[in-house]
Design a protein around this motif. Sequence first.
Motif, short mmCIF file in Angstrom:
data_model
loop_
_atom_site.label_atom_id
_atom_site.label_comp_id
_atom_site.label_asym_id
_atom_site.label_seq_id
_atom_site.Cartn_x
_atom_site.Cartn_y
_atom_site.Cartn_z
N LEU A 219 0.84 -1.20 0.00
CA LEU A 219 0.00 0.00 0.00
C LEU A 219 0.87 1.25 0.00
N MET A 417 -5.20 -11.84 5.80
CA MET A 417 -4.16 -11.03 5.18
C MET A 417 -4.64 -9.59 4.98
N LEU A 418 -5.84 -9.45 4.41
CA LEU A 418 -6.33 -8.12 4.08
C LEU A 418 -6.60 -7.31 5.35
N ILE A 422 -4.46 -3.90 6.33
CA ILE A 422 -5.00 -2.55 6.51
C ILE A 422 -4.70 -2.05 7.92
N PHE A 425 -1.12 -1.02 8.17
CA PHE A 425 -0.89 0.22 7.42
C PHE A 425 -1.36 1.43 8.23
N MET A 426 -2.58 1.32 8.80
CA MET A 426 -3.11 2.42 9.60
C MET A 426 -2.24 2.69 10.82
N GLU A 429 0.99 4.40 9.82
CA GLU A 429 0.72 5.80 9.47
C GLU A 429 0.68 6.67 10.72
N MET B 1 -5.23 8.40 6.97
CA MET B 1 -5.61 9.40 7.96
C MET B 1 -4.62 9.39 9.12
N ARG B 2 -4.15 10.53 9.51
CA ARG B 2 -3.20 10.59 10.62
C ARG B 2 -3.89 11.27 11.80
N TRP B 74 0.62 11.89 1.06
CA TRP B 74 0.38 11.04 -0.11
C TRP B 74 -1.08 11.05 -0.51
N SER B 83 -5.09 4.35 -6.36
CA SER B 83 -4.15 3.22 -6.35
C SER B 83 -4.38 2.33 -5.13
N ALA B 84 -4.45 2.96 -3.95
CA ALA B 84 -4.63 2.18 -2.72
C ALA B 84 -5.96 1.44 -2.76
N VAL B 87 -5.88 -1.65 -4.96
CA VAL B 87 -5.23 -2.81 -4.33
C VAL B 87 -6.20 -3.49 -3.36
N LEU B 88 -6.89 -2.66 -2.55
CA LEU B 88 -7.85 -3.23 -1.61
C LEU B 88 -8.99 -3.92 -2.36
N ALA B 91 -7.95 -7.33 -3.52
CA ALA B 91 -7.97 -8.34 -2.46
C ALA B 91 -9.40 -8.74 -2.14
N ILE B 95 -11.49 -12.39 -2.22
CA ILE B 95 -12.24 -12.96 -1.10
C ILE B 95 -13.64 -13.36 -1.56
#
Lengths: 500, 157
Positions: A219, A417-418, A422, A425-426, A429, B1-2, B74, B83-84, B87-88, B91, B95
């Motif tokens: 990601l 995995m998914l 995620i 990744f979060m 971040e 998100m930060r 980003w 893009s992100a 990818v999700l 996946a 499923i």
Amino acid sequence: MTVDILFQAFALVFRWDVILIILASGLFGMFVGAMPGLTATMATALLIPVTFFMDPVPALGAIVTATAMAIFAGDIPAAMLRMPGTPASAAYTDESYLMGRKGQLDLNLGTNLVTSVLGGLIGVAILVLAAPALAEFALAFSSFEYFWLAALGLTCAVFLATNDPLKGFASLFLGLGLGTIGIDPAAGFPRFTFGSVELMQGVSFIPAMIGMFAISELLRGVTSMQGSGEVVLQQVGNVFKGVGGVLRRYWVNFLRGSGIGVVIGALPGAGADIAAWISYAVSKRFSKEPEKFGTGHVEGIVDAGAANNSALAAAWIPALVFGIPGDSITAIVIGVLYMKGMNPGPTVFLQNPQLIYAVFMIFVLANLLMLPLGWAIIKSAKQVLRVPKNILLPMILIFCVVGSYAMTNSVYGIIIMLVLGIFAFMLEENGFPIAPIILGLVLGEMFEQNFITSMIKSDGSFLAFFARPIAGMLGVATIAIWLIMLWRMGPWSKARPAAV
Amino acid sequence: MRFNDLVSGAILIAVALIVIVLTLNFPAFPGQNYGPAVFPRLLAGLLMLCGLVMGIRGFAAWRAGEPLAEVPSWARDPANIVSALLVLAAALAYIFVLDAVGFVPLTLVVLLVLFLWFKVRVPVAVVTALVAAFGINWFFASLMRVPLPRGLMDWIL
């Protein structure tokens, strides 16, 4: 150890199919290491589904070889593009790049290669000497010693891996929490499964790893694809010229770097990347010419180049002897060991010594193989580094999906995995480190089991945790590190955690 | 998100509370003081402590002017978000429709979409997707004996 065991181990390693697998995984490791953004841990996670169907020795051999190569190969883009191929090369990326700018690219790559090989061999030597001795010692350990060992390992992971212990501990508790999902080890009651049969055996380990290391990395990769333009690469000449002189001049640095690497690697939770940072800093501190550091000076590279490869082998010491991973790569290895029926711990040295010695032999072999393979990859770096990311990243996604599916033979693996990808990744971040989660997940069951067993044995008295001498020492050491971290977190500390 | 640590801390406390509520209906065994609920509750307590300290730290930073949440650099480029999400979505596609569609057809579609979005030239994209889909299927399904679903492949091949 008898000669008989060595012969058995020899027969396990020197078979054409095993050698072929080692060669192939060596090339794979070189490629993954040389690609910026793909780490040695990711190489391991992607290898597991392939090794799943192999015998224990080739499976472990593939991991050993691929990671050793990847840690070295990370130095190549560091010198050529100022981008570390793996985090283990980050400590001296600027130094390497500046050496290249000064026209010393050949010397830099040669030094990196030779110190990696020799440092790796020193790490293996210590592993071979220390692990069986420690295992004999560890046979007398009870649940109290194991509880403190696990606690110490988890603490070190937080202590060394992050400059924000608070978030490190939060990650660790989340990881341990993930580990409690499934049948509980004390009473056999299914916890947090919400009626799902698949969750009863716990969060499936390898898909979780693939998610947290590969999907989260992926990601990040796809969201930074814009702006990675054409790169201009220098020509590489004779990389071995002048390396002998560097080693003669800086042999103390080499030994010191290897030594630091071994210690950091053997400490649970910290691996090659931290070993490189620390040995580089030590090198600068004790150098006669510290002013040359940061201008393209080879001295620190000798230290750190040796340290990250020696750490890699030393990380296997606690993994094999106690089942406590020395870094995130061996965290995955422990999962593999369980899958192969070689449950890590002191008894594996009694029950399957030939397998352990076969792994040691492969370690030596891998480090020797690094010399020709490393030379080849340096020579072909121009082509390797030109492999376009926009083709590579989607392919990695497919490998992640297939790998996760293969671990459970159902889409359940892909779901794990998914979700965890995620999640990781979060968290990253927001400045939470990932390594403690992995360690928590790996060690969770063992930690809880030893904790509950100890509590039952001592009838709830915490004093019993310190009653046995070794347990007491480990306990005091662990608590000392907690206190240091508390002290550092206090308002009087100048080292405030940097905002990430 | 930060997020500001105030938000992160609150989320940690919420997670810890949920864990504690879930452990309430864990069985207790007579004569056995340390059952399945002990360890999760201990973790929840420690997590709550982390959340609390983080919340205090975040509150101070918030008072000092740090926003509660900000968009990382980003994510300011919409292309990166697409893009992100792609990818999700890929996946998720595996499923939900892998068993029905089969590995090879689904991989072809996923790879083609991703390649084209990442601006790989069309002929390169088509050839790479074909080679990769059949190659990976051959390696894992035939060599490694992973039961990758055949799906639509059953009546095509």
